[in-house]
Write a protein that holds these residues in place. Structure first.
Motif, PDB file in Angstrom:
ATOM      1  N   ALA A   1       0.738  -1.242  -0.038  1.00 41.09           N
ATOM      2  CA  ALA A   1      -0.090   0.059   0.001  1.00 41.09           C
ATOM      3  C   ALA A   1       0.603   1.186  -0.021  1.00 41.09           C
ATOM      4  CB  ALA A   1      -0.709   0.095   1.285  1.00 41.09           C
ATOM      5  N   GLN A   2       2.004   1.199   0.735  1.00 44.37           N
ATOM      6  CA  GLN A   2       2.781   2.350   0.833  1.00 44.37           C
ATOM      7  C   GLN A   2       3.562   2.747  -0.847  1.00 44.37           C
ATOM      8  OE1 GLN A   2       3.151   4.713   3.120  1.00 44.37           O
ATOM      9  NE2 GLN A   2       4.363   5.723   1.919  1.00 44.37           N
ATOM     10  N   VAL A   3       3.820   1.481  -1.226  1.00 47.32           N
ATOM     11  CA  VAL A   3       4.633   1.820  -2.628  1.00 47.32           C
ATOM     12  C   VAL A   3       3.536   2.403  -3.625  1.00 47.32           C
ATOM     13  CG1 VAL A   3       5.503   0.297  -4.300  1.00 47.32           C
ATOM     14  CG2 VAL A   3       6.429  -0.030  -2.162  1.00 47.32           C
ATOM     15  N   ALA A   4       2.274   1.957  -3.478  1.00 38.88           N
ATOM     16  CA  ALA A   4       1.344   2.386  -4.372  1.00 38.88           C
ATOM     17  C   ALA A   4       0.789   3.885  -4.068  1.00 38.88           C
ATOM     18  CB  ALA A   4       0.155   1.712  -4.207  1.00 38.88           C
ATOM     19  N   LEU A   5       0.759   4.241  -2.779  1.00 36.65           N
ATOM     20  CA  LEU A   5       0.621   5.658  -2.431  1.00 36.65           C
ATOM     21  C   LEU A   5       1.823   6.683  -3.024  1.00 36.65           C
ATOM     22  CD1 LEU A   5      -0.928   5.176   1.242  1.00 36.65           C
ATOM     23  CD2 LEU A   5      -2.058   5.944  -0.939  1.00 36.65           C
ATOM     24  N   ASN A   6       3.109   6.040  -2.501  1.00 37.41           N
ATOM     25  CA  ASN A   6       4.111   6.599  -3.178  1.00 37.41           C
ATOM     26  C   ASN A   6       4.134   7.152  -4.729  1.00 37.41           C
ATOM     27  OD1 ASN A   6       5.215   7.276  -0.553  1.00 37.41           O
ATOM     28  ND2 ASN A   6       6.664   5.466  -0.758  1.00 37.41           N
ATOM     29  N   ALA A   7       3.368   6.075  -5.308  1.00 36.28           N
ATOM     30  CA  ALA A   7       3.502   6.283  -6.979  1.00 36.28           C
ATOM     31  C   ALA A   7       2.306   7.110  -7.333  1.00 36.28           C
ATOM     32  CB  ALA A   7       3.331   4.757  -7.466  1.00 36.28           C
ATOM     33  N   GLY A   8       1.469   7.561  -6.316  1.00 38.40           N
ATOM     34  CA  GLY A   8       0.395   8.564  -6.759  1.00 38.40           C
ATOM     35  C   GLY A   8      -0.857   7.719  -7.188  1.00 38.40           C
ATOM     36  N   VAL A   9      -1.036   6.408  -6.851  1.00 42.89           N
ATOM     37  CA  VAL A   9      -2.360   6.034  -7.504  1.00 42.89           C
ATOM     38  C   VAL A   9      -3.511   6.354  -6.547  1.00 42.89           C
ATOM     39  CG1 VAL A   9      -0.953   4.085  -8.228  1.00 42.89           C
ATOM     40  CG2 VAL A   9      -1.832   3.977  -5.968  1.00 42.89           C
ATOM     41  N   PRO A  10      -4.773   6.115  -6.865  1.00 42.87           N
ATOM     42  CA  PRO A  10      -5.917   6.492  -6.189  1.00 42.87           C
ATOM     43  C   PRO A  10      -5.921   5.541  -5.019  1.00 42.87           C
ATOM     44  CG  PRO A  10      -6.729   6.077  -8.351  1.00 42.87           C
ATOM     45  CD  PRO A  10      -5.039   5.683  -8.415  1.00 42.87           C
ATOM     46  N   LEU A  11      -6.826   5.887  -3.815  1.00 44.78           N
ATOM     47  CA  LEU A  11      -6.493   5.145  -2.619  1.00 44.78           C
ATOM     48  C   LEU A  11      -7.121   3.864  -2.652  1.00 44.78           C
ATOM     49  CD1 LEU A  11      -8.024   8.122  -0.188  1.00 44.78           C
ATOM     50  CD2 LEU A  11      -5.812   7.209  -0.706  1.00 44.78           C
ATOM     51  N   ILE A  12      -8.286   3.396  -3.394  1.00 47.77           N
ATOM     52  CA  ILE A  12      -8.646   2.125  -3.655  1.00 47.77           C
ATOM     53  C   ILE A  12      -7.710   1.384  -4.293  1.00 47.77           C
ATOM     54  CG2 ILE A  12     -10.046   2.535  -5.772  1.00 47.77           C
ATOM     55  CD1 ILE A  12     -11.343   0.609  -2.743  1.00 47.77           C
TER      56      ILE A  12
END
Length: 120
Positions: free
Chosen positions: A14-25
């Motif tokens: 989840a953190q890698v995804a948030l760092n990449a700027g993807v939507p929350l879902i």
């Protein structure tokens, strides 16, 4: 021990995804996917049947709730507290589901026997 590792993998994905700027879902689903495939790899290396494919208690649901907790909590507190909250939620749901024999959530009308795998 396995649920601690799954909680960590949920937080990492989840953190890698948030760092990449993807939507929350999407971050939540990527956290769940990271933990699922990470757990499968561990089980394959250990020559065991994948935990996610066994008569699941709350392993999959615990990962989903952990991902939601991580993504929501990470906006309000530090990264390490969000990781700790995620690991704690995944661990507690997995621990109590096994010790109290909670079956995993089911669709309406589905019975427990249709979700179990018989070891052959």
């Amino acid at each position: 021990m396995r649920s601690l590792a799954l909680g960590s993998l949920v937080a990492i994905g989840a953190q890698v995804a948030l760092n990449a700027g993807v939507p929350l879902i999407s971050a939540m689903f990527l956290g769940i996917g990271t933990a699922t495939f990470g757990g499968i790899i561990v089980d394959v290396v250990a020559s065991e049947r994948a935990t996610i494919a066994k008569q699941a208690h709350w392993f999959g649901s615990g990962m989903a709730v952990g991902a939601i907790v991580f993504v929501l909590v990470s906006f309000f507190v530090s990264f390490w507290l969000a990781v700790a909250a995620c690991i704690l939620v995944v661990f507690l749901l997995s621990f109590f589901s096994v010790t109290r024999n909670w079956p995993s959530p089911m669709w309406p009308g589905q019975n427990v026997t249709s979700t179990t795998w018989n070891d052959r």
